[in-house]
Design an enzyme around this catalytic site. Structure first.
Site, short mmCIF file in Angstrom:
data_model
loop_
_atom_site.label_atom_id
_atom_site.label_comp_id
_atom_site.label_asym_id
_atom_site.label_seq_id
_atom_site.Cartn_x
_atom_site.Cartn_y
_atom_site.Cartn_z
N LYS A 65 0.80 -1.23 0.00
CA LYS A 65 0.00 0.00 0.00
C LYS A 65 0.83 1.28 0.00
O LYS A 65 0.42 2.28 -0.58
CB LYS A 65 -0.94 0.02 1.21
CG LYS A 65 -2.06 -1.00 1.14
CD LYS A 65 -3.00 -0.82 2.32
CE LYS A 65 -4.02 -1.94 2.36
NZ LYS A 65 -5.06 -1.70 3.36
N ASP A 102 -9.96 2.57 2.25
CA ASP A 102 -10.09 2.07 3.63
C ASP A 102 -10.69 3.16 4.52
O ASP A 102 -11.52 2.89 5.39
CB ASP A 102 -8.73 1.68 4.20
CG ASP A 102 -8.15 0.46 3.50
OD1 ASP A 102 -8.93 -0.39 3.04
OD2 ASP A 102 -6.91 0.35 3.43
#
Ligand code: ATR
Length: 267
Positions: A65, A102
């Site tokens: 990420k 997220d």
């Protein structure tokens, strides 16, 4: 046919393929969602390779990420979080667009349970998940209190998030007394009896989201339920990060119920 996918290492137990494919079926989109497991230093090569192959969109998970950031044009939220979990190749920029869904996933999970995102949120955890949740809730205008086992990490993160403060776990009792939202963004709760929050600190006025989704019903959520709080399990956060990615990729409203059903069938 459009191809979407996920890069992660390991990626074997991902719940994203059935969730996204239920979404494609739900809107009659001819698309597939596949998983890829590049080597740990392979984020940029994987994203560039996917672009070259005509992949329409990629999700990005651990450990890629942060590295993914340098292969994309990140939106401001992803840039501030310092992590990208969704890449969209369909635009016409030099680089694909990068997002962090997220953060939005946590926000939408709470909202879908009618938890008002005003007042004070206590975020437990200052790792990758904690960062995303803290920025996401701060962007909604909440005052964010970050509590972490390693207190210095909570202070470091709080210094980056608008209107946030950092704390140790021992302060949770006091912090929660006048809080409106509690999010567990640690891995504590994956073992049956463990919880990061003392049960007697939880009150009926809280909306409680646990990012842990295995098990779905964690000790924290049982304690929260017993206290009369609104509970939101980790599958909702997983669902809404996927829903947000789906909507960015396809430009359509996601069939949330179909995606939720497919996800929960796996849990
Ligand atoms: P993720 O990307 O899922 O957030 P991470 O970056 O490794 O994973 O962060 C894990 C978080 O869980 C951290 O906040 C960690 O606290 P520390 O910073 O003190 O390590 C927290 N955590 C993990 N195990 C814990 C435990 N047994 N008790 C309390 N906090 C724990």
């Amino acid at each position: 046919m459009d191809v979407y996918g996920l890069i992660g290492n390991p990626v074997g137990h991902s719940l994203s393929p059935p969730m996204h494919e239920a979404g494609y079926e739900g809107v009659d989109l001819d698309a597939r969602y596949v998983t890829f497991e590049p080597p740990a230093d392979g984020a940029v090569a994987a994203i560039e390779g996917a672009d070259a192959l005509g992949v329409a969109g990629l999700n990005v998970t651990i450990p890629f990420k942060q590295d993914a950031l340098s292969a994309v044009d990140p939106d401001p939220l992803a840039e501030r979080i310092g992590a990208v979990n969704t890449v969209d190749f369909t635009g016409d920029g030099d680089r694909p667009a990068g997002y962090n869904t997220d953060a939005v996933g946590a926000v939408r999970a709470l909202r879908s349970h009618d938890v008002a995102l005003s007042g004070t949120a206590v975020v437990v955890g200052a790792g990758g998940a904690g960062r995303a949740v803290a920025f996401g809730l701060a962007d909604e205008g909440m005052t964010v209190r970050i509590a972490n086992r390693t207190e210095s990490k909570a202070h470091d993160l709080a210094a980056e998030v608008p209107d946030a403060t950092g704390h140790g776990l021992a302060e949770l009792d006091d912090l929660l007394a006048d809080a409106d939202v509690l999010v567990n963004a640690t891995s504590v709760g994956m073992e049956e009896a463990a919880t990061p929050v003392p049960a007697d600190a939880i009150h009926a006025g809280l909306g409680v989201l646990d990012a842990v989704y295995r098990p779905l019903e964690t000790r924290l959520l049982r304690d929260a339920d017993a206290a009369g709080a609104t509970t939101v399990d980790g599958a909702w956060m997983l669902l809404y990060q996927g829903v947000e990615a789906f909507e960015r990729w396809t430009g359509r409203d996601a069939p949330v119920e179909a995606m939720n059903e497919a996800l929960r069938a796996e849990l």
